[in-house]
Design an enzyme around this catalytic site. Structure first.
Site, PDB file in Angstrom:
ATOM      1  N   ASN A   1      -6.266  -3.748  -4.726  1.00  6.51           N
ATOM      2  CA  ASN A   1      -6.202  -5.152  -4.333  1.00  6.51           C
ATOM      3  C   ASN A   1      -5.913  -5.985  -5.572  1.00  6.51           C
ATOM      4  O   ASN A   1      -6.727  -6.048  -6.491  1.00  6.51           O
ATOM      5  CB  ASN A   1      -7.518  -5.595  -3.690  1.00  6.51           C
ATOM      6  CG  ASN A   1      -7.694  -4.949  -2.326  1.00  6.51           C
ATOM      7  OD1 ASN A   1      -6.835  -5.044  -1.464  1.00  6.51           O
ATOM      8  ND2 ASN A   1      -8.810  -4.267  -2.138  1.00  6.51           N
TER       9      ASN A   1
ATOM     10  N   LYS B   1       0.806  -1.215   0.000  1.00  3.55           N
ATOM     11  CA  LYS B   1       0.000   0.000   0.000  1.00  3.55           C
ATOM     12  C   LYS B   1       0.842   1.270   0.000  1.00  3.55           C
ATOM     13  O   LYS B   1       0.411   2.308  -0.495  1.00  3.55           O
ATOM     14  CB  LYS B   1      -0.962  -0.030   1.184  1.00  3.55           C
ATOM     15  CG  LYS B   1      -2.001  -1.142   1.036  1.00  3.55           C
ATOM     16  CD  LYS B   1      -2.863  -1.266   2.238  1.00  3.55           C
ATOM     17  CE  LYS B   1      -3.909  -2.366   2.036  1.00  3.55           C
ATOM     18  NZ  LYS B   1      -3.306  -3.669   1.730  1.00  3.55           N
TER      19      LYS B   1
ATOM     20  N   GLU C   1      -9.611   0.765  -5.060  1.00  4.20           N
ATOM     21  CA  GLU C   1     -10.531   1.279  -4.044  1.00  4.20           C
ATOM     22  C   GLU C   1     -10.358   2.787  -3.872  1.00  4.20           C
ATOM     23  O   GLU C   1      -9.237   3.296  -3.850  1.00  4.20           O
ATOM     24  CB  GLU C   1     -10.297   0.555  -2.715  1.00  4.20           C
ATOM     25  CG  GLU C   1     -10.502  -0.956  -2.823  1.00  4.20           C
ATOM     26  CD  GLU C   1     -10.583  -1.626  -1.473  1.00  4.20           C
ATOM     27  OE1 GLU C   1     -10.264  -0.974  -0.457  1.00  4.20           O
ATOM     28  OE2 GLU C   1     -10.971  -2.813  -1.432  1.00  4.20           O
TER      29      GLU C   1
ATOM     30  N   PHE D   1     -20.599  -8.081  18.217  1.00  2.40           N
ATOM     31  CA  PHE D   1     -20.126  -8.771  17.020  1.00  2.40           C
ATOM     32  C   PHE D   1     -18.866  -9.602  17.263  1.00  2.40           C
ATOM     33  O   PHE D   1     -18.081  -9.813  16.343  1.00  2.40           O
ATOM     34  CB  PHE D   1     -19.878  -7.783  15.877  1.00  2.40           C
ATOM     35  CG  PHE D   1     -21.098  -7.027  15.457  1.00  2.40           C
ATOM     36  CD1 PHE D   1     -21.961  -7.556  14.514  1.00  2.40           C
ATOM     37  CD2 PHE D   1     -21.397  -5.790  16.010  1.00  2.40           C
ATOM     38  CE1 PHE D   1     -23.100  -6.863  14.132  1.00  2.40           C
ATOM     39  CE2 PHE D   1     -22.536  -5.100  15.626  1.00  2.40           C
ATOM     40  CZ  PHE D   1     -23.390  -5.637  14.691  1.00  2.40           C
TER      41      PHE D   1
ATOM     42  N   GLU E   1      -2.419   7.265   7.422  1.00  3.96           N
ATOM     43  CA  GLU E   1      -2.980   8.255   6.520  1.00  3.96           C
ATOM     44  C   GLU E   1      -4.130   8.971   7.209  1.00  3.96           C
ATOM     45  O   GLU E   1      -4.670   8.504   8.214  1.00  3.96           O
ATOM     46  CB  GLU E   1      -3.473   7.610   5.225  1.00  3.96           C
ATOM     47  CG  GLU E   1      -4.623   6.640   5.421  1.00  3.96           C
ATOM     48  CD  GLU E   1      -4.987   5.900   4.149  1.00  3.96           C
ATOM     49  OE1 GLU E   1      -4.211   5.969   3.192  1.00  3.96           O
ATOM     50  OE2 GLU E   1      -6.046   5.252   4.135  1.00  3.96           O
TER      51      GLU E   1
ATOM     52  N   GLU F   1      -6.230   2.189  -2.282  1.00  5.18           N
ATOM     53  CA  GLU F   1      -5.320   1.073  -2.500  1.00  5.18           C
ATOM     54  C   GLU F   1      -5.818   0.265  -3.682  1.00  5.18           C
ATOM     55  O   GLU F   1      -6.943   0.442  -4.136  1.00  5.18           O
ATOM     56  CB  GLU F   1      -5.244   0.171  -1.261  1.00  5.18           C
ATOM     57  CG  GLU F   1      -6.585  -0.451  -0.881  1.00  5.18           C
ATOM     58  CD  GLU F   1      -6.545  -1.160   0.458  1.00  5.18           C
ATOM     59  OE1 GLU F   1      -5.734  -0.759   1.308  1.00  5.18           O
ATOM     60  OE2 GLU F   1      -7.337  -2.103   0.631  1.00  5.18           O
TER      61      GLU F   1
ATOM     62  N   ASN G   1     -13.804  -1.639   9.883  1.00  8.32           N
ATOM     63  CA  ASN G   1     -13.132  -1.597   8.584  1.00  8.32           C
ATOM     64  C   ASN G   1     -13.341  -2.862   7.770  1.00  8.32           C
ATOM     65  O   ASN G   1     -12.677  -3.064   6.754  1.00  8.32           O
ATOM     66  CB  ASN G   1     -11.625  -1.338   8.751  1.00  8.32           C
ATOM     67  CG  ASN G   1     -11.353  -0.106   9.569  1.00  8.32           C
ATOM     68  OD1 ASN G   1     -11.863   0.961   9.273  1.00  8.32           O
ATOM     69  ND2 ASN G   1     -10.571  -0.250  10.628  1.00  8.32           N
TER      70      ASN G   1
END
Length: 666
Positions: free
Chosen positions: A290, A116, A275, A348, A200, A288, A235
């Site tokens: 993928n 990345k 993305e 979760f 970032e 980034e 995320n």
């Protein structure tokens, strides 16, 4: 074309690749660990090779073991799926050295885009707008804090080799930057064998929109439109759709062209995803790339009709793309819901165990609708603590977004999963949420709409009435059946009444039931009437019912004096009484749950990684108590209030079951 393909992966993506390879007439080879000896992908493949113990770092991500499996079987090509070795350039290089085709991009493109930090620098040089951040390597937590202050909070701390939400943390202050740096570094090392971290700027109120690209070895590159992936938790994407309800044709074209330009700049081939973060003004910023197939690729396939796995295999075999950009349609709307083995009522947290019941809705495709379910599990199988907790990817397609959402609602209602915690109730709640239905979503959606976690769904009155009517009609049917049991003559004389008291989580409804063969009309006190038609019989766990001509699905479980009914994300105990029984039920005291306020219970099956406190220590609200690792994710447990630790019952290295007492407080 290849004659034999090895899939260097497991679970639903391995099954997905096998399906396409079978369609193309290509024999398949599965690899498996100890935990996956009886897995579905092993059963589906033509051959299977055992490659080691259950932990991924001793099996699925050990290049030498996968290479041995290739040599044993004579596989000519390898599809890596996603995760594991899919973005490891050393694996691609090892395959090239062995003369085996990699169903993915060249190793050089993986190095350029898979990392990345490097990918951002290349994107900047290619004129792609990027999010402000620090692209250099970060040595320690204090340097991370300094960089975070220079960028300005909030910041995103990310693993350079990361993906799938692993090794990512948002930090809003110095303390969170320190903790986030260390946790991201640990997760990155465990999941990817690479602990490099970068930071970032975290753009608030963003949408996460990605472009699917497809490139061949002959210089051709096209984009297959976009996917909206803004519904995220920690995320990790939860719900995706294609196309995005936000983009206009001009923005779509600009994003697609930039994505293709970036792919061409690094000599990319195969399927890949670029993305972007998109703000409210439709400004977009590169995040980034993928360099692999994405988890959410089915929604793109559903709106374009393109089999991405097939295209990847054909590109790897040297074939040119059979599609030009003008051949890529946007046909209808597709939505994907990721079903995870996690308990939404426990924030979760992961859930493991045996799938005592697993009955997905039936897959089908027609001109006006389609249901697709990509899965790697089966009824009776185990959900392991060693891998990602995904159970399935449920997808719906319809000519427009509203119909795709309604189809997803019904598909989730009819999806039967028992034996483990799962997130179907939460997915159902999102499908009914006003913001989601309107398309007004950002990556902050879950945090904003469920700030205190998910505690269930309060049904609207119309939906609650349907539950009441269903319970009343089912109960009357069951009562009639009981009067017909042979050998009990008195029962033949007993009449089943039409008046009933139905309680939904202690809320009371008085109804009358007018019963007919396979149907009933339920009349409420105010005169409202609901007519139900159903083939349900006592003992069925799924009730598929037409209510006033509209189809509905309810999951049903018999309990004492009623039913547990799950519908549209709500999980309700519904009791059915005669009027006299209802009078007596009102007098029954409510059961009080045990007091666990002075205990820290293990919220999930997991491994104690770190103990942050000791006996006799006073801790403050929000202070870290311990860290637990489960399913490759680290979870920090914190004090809910100021307390003194009186006893610690576990230590680092201990494996705990759910609700085991970790420590006690005064």
């Amino acid at each position: 074309m290849f004659k034999k393909l090895l899939i260097a992966n497991r679970g639903e993506i391995a099954c997905r690749v096998i399906k396409t390879a079978r369609k193309m007439g290509i024999a398949t080879v599965a690899v498996y660990s100890d935990a996956d000896r009886n897995a579905l992908h092993v059963e589906m493949a033509d051959e299977a090779v055992h490659i080691g113990p259950s932990p991924a770092n001793q099996s699925y991500i050990v290049i030498d073991k996968v290479m041995d499996a290739i040599r044993q079987t004579g596989a000519e090509a390898v599809h890596p799926g996603y995760g594991f070795l899919s973005e490891n350039p050393k694996f691609a290089e090892a395959l090239e050295a062995e003369g085996v085709a990699f169903v993915g991009p060249p190793a050089s493109a993986i190095v350029s885009m898979g990392d990345k930090i490097t990918s951002k620098k290349i994107a900047q040089e290619a004129g792609v707008s990027t999010v402000p951040g620090y692209m250099g390597l970060i040595d320690d937590a204090e340097e991370a804090v300094k960089i975070s202050n220079d960028i300005g909070y909030p910041v995103m701390i990310k693993a350079s080799a990361g993906g799938g939400g692993k090794g990512m943390r948002i930090a809003w202050d110095d303390e969170e930057a320190r903790e986030g740096f260390q946790s991201s570094k640990n997760e990155a090392a465990n999941s990817f064998g690479d602990d490099r971290i970068f930071i970032e700027k975290f753009v608030t109120q963003p949408r996460h929109i990605e472009i699917q690209v497809l490139a061949d070895q002959h210089g051709n590159c096209i984009y297959l439109n976009e996917r909206e992936c803004s519904i995220q938790r920690r995320n990790q994407k939860v719900i995706e759709e294609a196309p995005s309800p936000f983009l206009d044709p001009e923005t779509r074209k600009a994003m697609g062209e930039q994505a293709c330009a970036l792919a061409k700049a690094v000599g990319y081939t195969s399927a890949g995803t670029v993305e972007f973060i998109v703000d409210g003004e439709k400004n977009f910023y590169f995040l980034e790339m993928n360099t692999r197939l994405q988890v959410e690729h089915p929604v793109t396939e559903l709106i374009t009709g393109v089999d991405l796995v097939e295209q990847m295999i054909r590109v790897a075999a040297g074939e040119p793309l059979s599609l030009a950009q003008e051949d890529v349609p946007i046909n209808g709307w597709a939505i994907e819901s990721r079903l995870y083995a996690e308990d939404p009522y426990r924030n979760f947290l992961p859930s493991i165990g045996r799938l005592t019941r697993y009955r997905p809705p039936e897959e089908h495709a027609a001109e006006t609708e389609a249901i697709r379910n990509d899965t790697g599990v089966f009824e009776g199988g185990e959900i392991s603590m060693f891998y990602d907790p995904m159970i399935a990817k449920l997808c719906t397609w319809a000519p427009d977004r509203a119909h795709a959402i309604e189809l997803m609602r019904n598909a989730l209602d009819s999806f039967e999963v028992e034996g483990i915690g799962h997130n179907i109730p939460f997915l159902s709640a999102v499908m009914d949420h006003e913001r989601f239905v309107s398309g007004d979503i950002t990556t902050a959606f879950i945090g904003e709409e469920y700030p205190d976690g998910f505690s269930g769904v309060d049904l609207a009155q119309d939906d609650k009435d349907k539950v009441v009517a269903l319970a009343a009609s089912m109960n009357r049917m069951a009562e009639v059946r009981r009067t017909r049991i042979s050998g009990t003559m008195d029962n033949h004389k007993r009449k089943v009444g039409s008046d009933w008291i139905i309680t939904v989580d202690r809320e009371e409804f008085a109804v009358q039931v007018e019963a007919r063969r396979n149907s009933a009309t339920v009349i409420f006190e105010d005169g409202r009437r609901l007519t139900l038609n159903s083939g349900w019989t006592p003992g069925d766990s799924l009730a598929e019912v037409d209510i006033d001509g509209t189809p509905h699905a309810f999951r049903v479980q018999k309990i004492t004096a009623g039913y547990r009914i799950r519908y549209r994300g709500a999980d309700m105990k519904v009791h059915c009484y005669t009027p006299r029984q209802g009078e007596l039920a009102r007098l029954m005291p409510e059961k009080v749950p045990p007091d666990t306020s002075k205990m820290l219970l293990c919220p999930m099956p997991g491994l104690i990684v770190k103990m942050n406190v000791e006996e006799g220590q006073e801790v403050q609200e929000g202070q870290a108590l311990c860290t637990i690792e489960a399913m490759k994710m680290e979870n920090i447990l914190r004090a809910e209030k100021r307390v003194v630790v009186s006893k610690i019952n576990a230590e680092p290295g201990d494996s705990l079951a759910v609700d085991e007492v970790i420590m006690e407080f005064e």
